[in-house]
Design a protein around this motif. Structure first.
Motif, short mmCIF file in Angstrom:
data_model
loop_
_atom_site.label_atom_id
_atom_site.label_comp_id
_atom_site.label_asym_id
_atom_site.label_seq_id
_atom_site.Cartn_x
_atom_site.Cartn_y
_atom_site.Cartn_z
N PHE A 40 -101.71 16.29 16.63
CA PHE A 40 -100.85 16.82 17.67
C PHE A 40 -101.54 17.92 18.46
O PHE A 40 -102.31 18.72 17.90
CB PHE A 40 -99.53 17.34 17.06
CG PHE A 40 -98.53 16.25 16.88
CD1 PHE A 40 -97.44 16.12 17.73
CD2 PHE A 40 -98.68 15.31 15.87
CE1 PHE A 40 -96.54 15.08 17.58
CE2 PHE A 40 -97.78 14.27 15.70
CZ PHE A 40 -96.70 14.16 16.56
N ASN A 72 -93.03 20.38 19.03
CA ASN A 72 -93.33 18.96 19.25
C ASN A 72 -93.71 18.26 17.95
O ASN A 72 -93.32 17.11 17.72
CB ASN A 72 -94.45 18.80 20.28
CG ASN A 72 -93.99 19.16 21.67
OD1 ASN A 72 -92.80 19.13 21.99
ND2 ASN A 72 -94.93 19.54 22.52
N TRP A 73 -94.46 18.94 17.10
CA TRP A 73 -94.82 18.36 15.80
C TRP A 73 -93.59 18.23 14.90
O TRP A 73 -93.34 17.18 14.32
CB TRP A 73 -95.91 19.18 15.12
CG TRP A 73 -95.96 18.99 13.63
CD1 TRP A 73 -95.74 19.94 12.67
CD2 TRP A 73 -96.24 17.79 12.90
NE1 TRP A 73 -95.86 19.39 11.42
CE2 TRP A 73 -96.16 18.07 11.54
CE3 TRP A 73 -96.52 16.49 13.29
CZ2 TRP A 73 -96.38 17.12 10.55
CZ3 TRP A 73 -96.74 15.54 12.30
CH2 TRP A 73 -96.67 15.86 10.96
N SER A 76 -91.31 15.38 15.84
CA SER A 76 -91.92 14.06 16.04
C SER A 76 -91.38 13.02 15.05
O SER A 76 -90.97 13.34 13.94
CB SER A 76 -93.44 14.16 15.87
OG SER A 76 -93.77 14.37 14.52
#
Length: 185
Positions: A40, A72-73, A76
């Motif tokens: 990422f 975002n990680w 996910s």
């Protein structure tokens, strides 16, 4: 554009109490999830502080360059899929904390655990950085004589000291000295 009041990176501090008979399966799970995080944007590294003295608590430190990239990680699909496998390996819920900068070294493994005294944090940090800054620059100067007294030589020395502190000395010493940092009642 970066906010000058924000830390240069953030650390996701995760503590897992793993069932004793599931530690090997948990290690295999770590081997799957760590490379996923590394793919990422903004990923800066992972440290795993493994249990010692027969304990079962793992502390996983995942660093990202910004809160947005960390988010975002954590949101996910890849992470959610792997996290869905966790409950069968743990003996309790996971604890998650987000820390700015390098504040994670002295983060207690539970919300009720005390933090080490500030003077102990200071002494340990100084005890790691002082000898490193005495040894590393002359070592690079001997290996790369052209680096002596240059900006890039100074950067190389600083980068090496920070890498040693983050990935070697602090994980080892905070684990080895945990009873001194926070004496057991």
């Amino acid at each position: 554009m970066n906010n000058p009041h924000q830390a240069s990176h953030v650390t996701l501090v995760i503590t897992h109490s793993v069932q004793a008979e599931k530690q090997q399966a948990y290690e295999q799970w770590l081997e799957q999830i760590m490379p996923q995080a590394a793919q990422f944007p903004g990923h800066l590294g992972v440290n795993v502080l493994r249990p010692v003295h027969g304990e079962s608590v793992y502390t996983v430190l995942i660093r990202f360059d910004s809160l947005d990239n960390l988010f975002n990680w954590t949101q996910s699909d890849a992470r959610k899929r792997l996290i869905s496998e966790l409950p069968q390996l743990l003996s309790g819920p996971e604890h998650i904390d987000v820390r700015p900068g390098a504040a994670f070294w002295f983060t207690p493994t539970s919300k009720v655990a005390p933090r080490p005294a500030k003077w102990k944090q200071y002494l340990l940090t100084l005890g790691v950085i002082f000898p490193s800054t005495l040894i590393v620059p002359p070592l690079w100067g001997a290996l790369l004589p052209a680096s002596r007294g240059t900006l890039w030589g100074h950067f190389l020395g600083d980068a090496t000291v920070v890498a040693l502190v983050v990935w070697l000395w602090m994980p080892l010493l905070t684990r080895w000295l945990k009873n001194w940092l926070i004496p057991r009642g």
